[in-house]
Design a protein around this motif. Structure first.
Motif, PDB file in Angstrom:
ATOM      1  N   SER A  11       0.838  -1.200   0.000  1.00  0.00           N
ATOM      2  CA  SER A  11       0.000   0.000   0.000  1.00  0.00           C
ATOM      3  C   SER A  11       0.871   1.248   0.000  1.00  0.00           C
ATOM      4  O   SER A  11       2.048   1.207   0.357  1.00  0.00           O
ATOM      5  CB  SER A  11      -0.916   0.016   1.221  1.00  0.00           C
TER       6      SER A  11
ATOM      7  N   SER B 105      -0.875   6.193   3.652  1.00  0.00           N
ATOM      8  CA  SER B 105      -2.332   6.319   3.646  1.00  0.00           C
ATOM      9  C   SER B 105      -2.813   7.207   4.777  1.00  0.00           C
ATOM     10  O   SER B 105      -2.372   7.070   5.929  1.00  0.00           O
ATOM     11  CB  SER B 105      -2.983   4.937   3.772  1.00  0.00           C
TER      12      SER B 105
ATOM     13  N   THR C 261      -7.032   4.900   4.557  1.00  0.00           N
ATOM     14  CA  THR C 261      -7.184   3.687   5.331  1.00  0.00           C
ATOM     15  C   THR C 261      -8.071   3.966   6.537  1.00  0.00           C
ATOM     16  O   THR C 261      -8.502   5.103   6.770  1.00  0.00           O
ATOM     17  CB  THR C 261      -5.812   3.119   5.751  1.00  0.00           C
TER      18      THR C 261
END
Length: 251
Positions: free
Chosen positions: A153, A156, A199
């Motif tokens: 990822s 975030s 997130t």
């Protein structure tokens, strides 16, 4: 992120104009426009010293809100309406599963908006770390609270900030992603940021974290941060362009 200049007040001094306890109002799930109207009424009363400082605790039904720096290309592609608001920043989404707090705080003179924002961030960072995300922190150049890239990822954002100060009193505030869907963010350029992710506490901790869980820890942390008992520290782990500084288009 450290402030671009030294704060006006020592880090261990309150930036509130009053030392009376902050009053907490739990509003449940409330329409965005209605909550905005309540904020405006309370802010006016606070400016006239008719009430004490307040923190409004709530959730919103699903809604997009566009701050003063929102660009046309930021706006949603799914046809949902947008409420244009008088806070800073660009466009974002609010909805079920996201904990929202609006501090209505009369700031001490001289007013230091940068320090106020950093103190809100510090409170959020402390709570997110307490929940089990020890590396949560700041991205220099961007507001809010971030989780570093991991498991494929991007960096975030887990909590967003957008404020307004009028007549020395704060409005709007913060939103902490608890167990909300991220689907609605896919239809906007959230906060004007195209090169990072979003997130939630639930996603990071791999368990359901309701909006009720962080309420009291966050109230306590905000009280401590505004009073100077929780000291703003450098929790930056990355640097990125500021999305509120819109570059002029050429040609």
């Amino acid at each position: 992120m450290t402030a671009p200049r030294d704060p006006f007040f020592p880090a261990d001094r309150s930036i509130r104009a009053s030392d009376s306890p902050i009053e907490i109002q739990h509003l449940g799930t409330i329409d965005y426009q209605k909550a905005w109207d309540i904020q405006a009424q309370l802010a006016g009363k606070r400016a006239r010293d008719e009430i004490n400082d307040q923190i409004l605790v709530l959730e919103h039904p699903s809604v997009y809100t566009a701050g003063k720096r929102t660009q046309p290309e930021d706006r949603p592609t799914n046809g949902l309406p947008v409420i244009d608001v008088d806070r800073g920043g660009r466009i974002t989404w609010h909805g079920p599963g996201q904990l929202v707090m609006y501090p209505i705080i009369k700031l001490a003179e001289p007013i230091d908006v940068v320090d106020y924002v950093r103190r809100l961030e510090e409170a959020l960072i402390q709570v997110v770390r307490q929940f089990g995300i020890p590396d949560a922190g700041r991205v220099d150049g961007r507001s809010g609270v971030w989780v570093p890239a991991h498991d494929g990822s991007d960096d975030s954002k887990i909590a967003a900030l957008g404020i307004r100060v009028t007549r020395g009193v704060t409005m709007h505030g913060l939103a902490l992603n608890c167990d909300n869907t991220l689907e609605f963010y896919e239809h906007i350029v959230a906060c004007g940021i195209e090169d990072a992710g979003l997130t939630t506490l639930s996603r990071e901790l791999d368990r359901e974290v309701t909006t009720a869980e962080p309420i009291q820890p966050l109230i306590d942390a905000l009280d401590d941060a505004l009073a100077g008992r929780l000291i703003v520290a450098d929790h930056s782990f990355a640097t990125a362009p500021d999305p509120t500084r819109v570059q002029p288009k050429r040609g």
